[in-house]
Enzyme design. Structure first.
Site, mmCIF file in Angstrom:
data_model
loop_
_atom_site.group_PDB
_atom_site.id
_atom_site.type_symbol
_atom_site.label_atom_id
_atom_site.label_comp_id
_atom_site.label_asym_id
_atom_site.label_seq_id
_atom_site.Cartn_x
_atom_site.Cartn_y
_atom_site.Cartn_z
ATOM 1 N N SER A 195 -6.370 -5.908 6.506
ATOM 2 C CA SER A 195 -7.746 -6.344 6.303
ATOM 3 C C SER A 195 -8.631 -5.108 6.235
ATOM 4 O O SER A 195 -8.150 -3.977 6.377
ATOM 5 C CB SER A 195 -8.188 -7.236 7.456
ATOM 6 O OG SER A 195 -8.375 -6.433 8.610
ATOM 7 N N LYS A 196 -9.917 -5.364 6.068
ATOM 8 C CA LYS A 196 -10.877 -4.255 5.937
ATOM 9 C C LYS A 196 -10.829 -3.290 7.124
ATOM 10 O O LYS A 196 -11.143 -2.125 6.985
ATOM 11 C CB LYS A 196 -12.300 -4.811 5.805
ATOM 12 C CG LYS A 196 -12.527 -5.491 4.472
ATOM 13 C CD LYS A 196 -13.914 -5.179 3.923
ATOM 14 C CE LYS A 196 -14.049 -5.525 2.459
ATOM 15 N NZ LYS A 196 -13.899 -6.952 2.194
#
Ligand code: GLU
Length: 488
Positions: free
Chosen positions: A259-260
């Site tokens: 994820s980010k």
């Protein structure tokens, strides 16, 4: 052409995520390997989140990655292929899905549901309190026509839900995971058609995969729980589903879903940092797939020839930014000087570096440190000193090298020698420096180090005498003069 037909079906709700790019790549590799057809279908049925900007970003990222599609929208306008339109929004407008939702309603396999969001919320809360899975309770399953009319008279707009079987098992033989089974009683009556009349993903996907004659569905395993819902729609419509393969999850180095938090996650960000498209293809191919001999580096055709679904694994794959960057460096090293310059050109342009230099000079300068580059984006700052009027001195370099007692004289003497040197090339430049060191009873380093800092401002960089040659006599003379003045 074989009868293999596979698709990449992104929802245009943002840039192309690295996980989606991997899905696109695996479908593309499979299609190319099997001499099949690779189709791009835009799943823009989320009216709130889909944007044209995202669609354009997906087109350009796929093109940049070299994942060309045989059927689907053409970014410049129009479409390729005989199964279009390839935008689900357009298909919805043409009533493609309506026909099948009507059919399922007529068969009693689908029904209208008038529950409001607030009522559904109540149901969820109740389920939570009673520690049941939050599943639609089937409130509208048995409404009569008259009840439906009454509810509509109250201003309620229905959605259409699929009626799940209450018992039995839905199973498939996943090409990657083997047999996967779901108990039907755990599945919920999912919404096929929203109140707006637009289909949902799970419904539109089945209709299109069937009408577009897909032979295989290859997608991320975040869709595993959707698959039984979709298989039951195939069954209700009397259709044979395609073969199905779910690709492994992608984890970050800490073992959680990528994820980010793990840094850049979209292809565009990697393009901007200076990753090569071939590296992204190579690296992503290894996320969930390997050859029996664990080959790491592939050239384009090599990857297509070796790709095989049988080599895909179900365990999560780890996205390792360090390995990814290493691989980029490996590929950069293998470029010819012309290829390297072509790839570095947009980065140099953006940074305004070397824009007045001729191609040959720029090419030589950029290739000087080819061994060292890991990202194309690093190149401008590593070569910019060649093109500035003066070197920018790193204060630590000045402290370490220019404060040496012999430095001032070395620079002044070398300037004199270089002004008179017949051939201003790396071989004679080096010989001149060594001869000078010998005649002045200095070690080579006592001459080389101040020279390097004087011309480049730094203690590290490309091969010293090539660097001096490419800078040229005038620039070198000016830089040595200025540096000598700084020595104290
Ligand atoms: N539009 C879906 C997504 O982007 C496609 C999933 C599928 O391949 O069926 O996740």
């Amino acid at each position: 052409m074989s009868n293999i037909r596979v698709r990449f079906a992104p929802s245009p709700t943002g840039n192309l995520h690295i996980g989606s790019a991997r899905t696109a790549l695996f479908n593309w590799l499979f299609a190319r390997r099997m001499k099949g057809v690779f189709i791009l279908r835009i799943e823009d049925t989320d009216e709130l989140r889909s944007t044209d900007e995202s669609t354009r970003a997906i087109f350009s990222a796929l093109r940049w990655l070299g994942l060309d599609w045989d059927e689907g929208p053409v970014p410049e306008g129009g479409e390729l292929g005989a199964y279009g339109p390839y935008f689900q929004g357009k298909r919805a407008g043409m009533g493609v899905y309506r026909k099948y939702s009507d059919q399922l309603m007529a068969q009693g396999m689908a029904y209208r549901c008038y529950c409001t969001p607030a009522e559904l919320d109540e149901q969820r809360k109740r389920a939570q309190l009673e520690k049941r899975p939050p599943k639609y309770e089937g409130t509208c399953r048995h409404l009569t026509e008259a009840q439906c009319r009454d509810l509509e008279a109250q201003g309620r707009k229905p959605v259409i839900r699929f009626r799940m079987p209450d018992e039995g098992v839905t199973a498939w033989n996943d090409l990657i995971r083997g047999e996967v089974k779901f108990e039907n009683k755990l599945l919920y009556d999912f919404i096929m058609v929203k109140a707006s009349g637009y289909p949902t993903y799970n419904f539109a996907c089945v209709i299109d995969d069937h009408l577009m004659e897909m032979s295989h569905i290859i997608r991320g395993d975040d869709h595993i729980s959707n698959t039984p819902l979709q298989l039951l729609v195939y069954k209700a419509l009397g259709w044979t589903p395609p073969e199905i393969a779910h690709l492994s999850m992608i984890h970050g180095p800490d073992g959680t879903k990528l994820s980010k938090r793990h840094g850049a996650t979209d292809v565009q960000a990697y393009e901007a940092e200076g990753y090569l498209p071939a590296v992204i293809r190579n690296y992503l191919a290894l996320l969930g797939w390997s050859t029996p001999d664990s080959q790491q580096l592939f050239t384009g055709p090599d990857l297509i020839e070796k790709f095989d679904i049988a080599g895909c694994q179900k365990n999560p794959a780890m996205f390792d930014p360090v390995k990814f960057k290493w691989m980029n460096g490996e590929y950069i090293r293998k470029l010819t000087p012309d290829e390297l310059l072509d790839m570095a050109a947009p980065f140099l342009k953006k940074a305004g570096v070397g824009q007045n230099a001729d191609r040959e000079t720029l090419k030589k300068i950029v290739a000087l440190e080819q061994e060292k580059y890991k990202l194309l984006g690093e190149i401008p700052s590593l070569v910019d000193f060649f093109f500035k009027d003066e070197a920018e001195f790193d204060p630590r370099a000045v402290e370490k090298v220019f404060k040496k007692p012999e430095a001032k004289k070395v620079l002044a003497d070398m300037r004199e020698r270089y002004l008179k040197l017949a051939d201003f090339n790396d071989v004679s430049l080096e010989k001149e420096a060594r001869d000078y060191a010998a005649s002045a009873s200095l070690k080579a380093g006592q001459v080389f180090h101040p020279l390097r800092v004087a011309v480049s401002g730094r203690t590290e960089g490309p091969t010293l005498f090539k660097m001096i040659e490419y800078l040229g006599r005038d620039a070198v003379s000016k830089r040595l003069e200025r540096a000598a003045a700084l020595c104290g």
